[in-house]
Design an enzyme around this catalytic site. Structure first.
Site, PDB file in Angstrom:
ATOM      1  N   HIS A   1     -15.713 -24.215   4.498  1.00 12.11           N
ATOM      2  CA  HIS A   1     -15.673 -23.260   3.386  1.00 12.11           C
ATOM      3  C   HIS A   1     -15.756 -21.827   3.886  1.00 12.11           C
ATOM      4  CE1 HIS A   1     -17.305 -22.341  -0.951  1.00 12.11           C
ATOM      5  NE2 HIS A   1     -16.207 -21.670  -0.663  1.00 12.11           N
TER       6      HIS A   1
ATOM      7  N   ALA B   1     -15.284 -29.824   0.547  1.00  8.29           N
ATOM      8  CA  ALA B   1     -16.676 -30.256   0.450  1.00  8.29           C
ATOM      9  C   ALA B   1     -17.553 -29.642   1.530  1.00  8.29           C
ATOM     10  CB  ALA B   1     -16.752 -31.776   0.539  1.00  8.29           C
ATOM     11  N   CYS B   2     -16.972 -29.354   2.669  1.00  6.91           N
ATOM     12  CA  CYS B   2     -17.729 -28.970   3.859  1.00  6.91           C
ATOM     13  C   CYS B   2     -18.117 -27.490   3.846  1.00  6.91           C
ATOM     14  CB  CYS B   2     -16.892 -29.282   5.098  1.00  6.91           C
ATOM     15  SG  CYS B   2     -17.589 -28.655   6.631  1.00  6.91           S
ATOM     16  N   PRO B   3     -19.402 -27.171   3.982  1.00  3.51           N
ATOM     17  CA  PRO B   3     -19.805 -25.760   3.982  1.00  3.51           C
ATOM     18  C   PRO B   3     -19.300 -24.983   5.185  1.00  3.51           C
ATOM     19  CG  PRO B   3     -21.666 -27.170   4.546  1.00  3.51           C
ATOM     20  CD  PRO B   3     -20.562 -28.085   4.095  1.00  3.51           C
TER      21      PRO B   3
END
Length: 319
Positions: free
Chosen positions: A53, A48-50
């Site tokens: 990512h 979920a975390c940019p």
């Protein structure tokens, strides 16, 4: 030991969200405390975390998937922070793919990893975490530094086709750094400053600069496939992880709704889809299920009903 600290309180007294700096800032380097070795390091991430990512993309682009293992946290985050599987804060009816527990120590929450590395740790329990299995310490939890380590630190060990492939070339560093600075402040972090604002004034002071910067990026990408030079650089990687989340999450959840990427920014939209559909490192590391579940379920101060929107359909349009 701050084991009961609530990780879900974000805004300052003036309503503004201010991101705390990362705490662990060591580097993987030859002849250093953390030397490059195959199998020595482990990466803890959230799909979920940019910020996390970014590290998954560079890990894939540099052929490091067999060098550095990965553990994925559950997308539902409660007051104890990221968990390695279902806990009291997660929805028992939701099955998160690729979430199989913590394989090295049997921990239930990411915070336990932080305390193992530093028992008196007082900061936030964020991802990504680059962990050293040999010393059992956190090497680094700052994504911008981890991706630069992945960019060069293992070049003497990886397959020949990946050696020397760089996403931070010397001749473009000044331009990359300059672009990264305002993109981070007004776009990468800007969406959070809009979403976590707790006053109208704080929100207004961030949403306008966000869209001014998106318009600036739109002009940069006119007739171009990449942000800097004529090649893929870390500037593209760092922006991609925000833009791919923009329409599915940030437009609605974070109130970044002056426009959408697909409806108002044709150059950014083309750039986004080209990266996603033409490069498996971008597509394979993007998990829209985790992205939507995390934001809409975990941020109860923004979405107290925890209803996860069905759309947009599709999450990303074809080329």
């Amino acid at each position: 030991m701050s084991e009961k600290k609530d990780i879900t309180s974000w805004a300052s007294n003036d309503g503004q969200f201010r991101r705390a700096p990362s705490s662990f800032r060591n580097a993987i380097e030859k002849d250093g405390e953390f030397s490059p070795e195959k199998g020595r390091y482990w990466l803890y991430v959230s799909y979920a975390c940019p910020w996390a990512h970014r590290t998954l993309i560079v890990r894939a682009l540099k052929g490091l998937t067999s060098f550095i293992g990965v553990t994925v946290v559950h997308p539902h985050m409660g007051s104890l922070g990221w968990s390695f599987g279902p806990d009291a804060a997660t929805n028992p009816s939701f099955k998160a793919d690729d979430v199989d527990g913590e394989p090295k120590y049997g921990f239930k929450h990411l915070r336990e990893l932080y305390f193992k590395s530093e028992p008196n740790y007082e900061g936030r329990f964020t991802v990504p975490v680059l962990w050293d299995l040999k010393s059992q310490k956190i090497v680094n939890n700052e994504s911008s530094e981890i991706i630069r380590m992945f960019n060069t630190a293992f070049d003497d060990l990886i397959e020949e086709k990946y050696k020397g492939v760089t996403f931070y070339p010397e001749d473009l560093r000044g331009e990359i750094d300059g672009l990264n600075e305002w993109v981070y402040d007004t776009i990468n972090n800007g969406v959070y400053k809009c979403g976590f604002a707790s006053t109208q004034a704080a929100y207004e002071s961030n949403v306008i600069p966000l869209f001014e910067s998106l318009n600036k990026v739109e002009k940069i990408l006119e007739g171009k496939d990449y942000l800097v030079g004529n090649k893929l650089t870390e500037a593209d990687i760092r922006l991609f992880t925000t833009i791919v989340r923009f329409d599915p999450v940030y437009v609605g959840h974070f109130k970044c709704n002056i426009g959408t990427i697909r409806g108002n920014f044709p150059n950014i939209h083309r750039w986004l889809r080209q990266l996603y559909w033409k490069d498996e490192a971008f597509k394979s590391t993007t998990n829209f299920q985790h992205i939507k579940q995390h934001y809409y379920w975990s941020h109860t101060q923004i979405n107290p009903t925890r209803i996860v929107p069905h759309g947009p359909e599709p999450e990303i349009l074809p080329l």
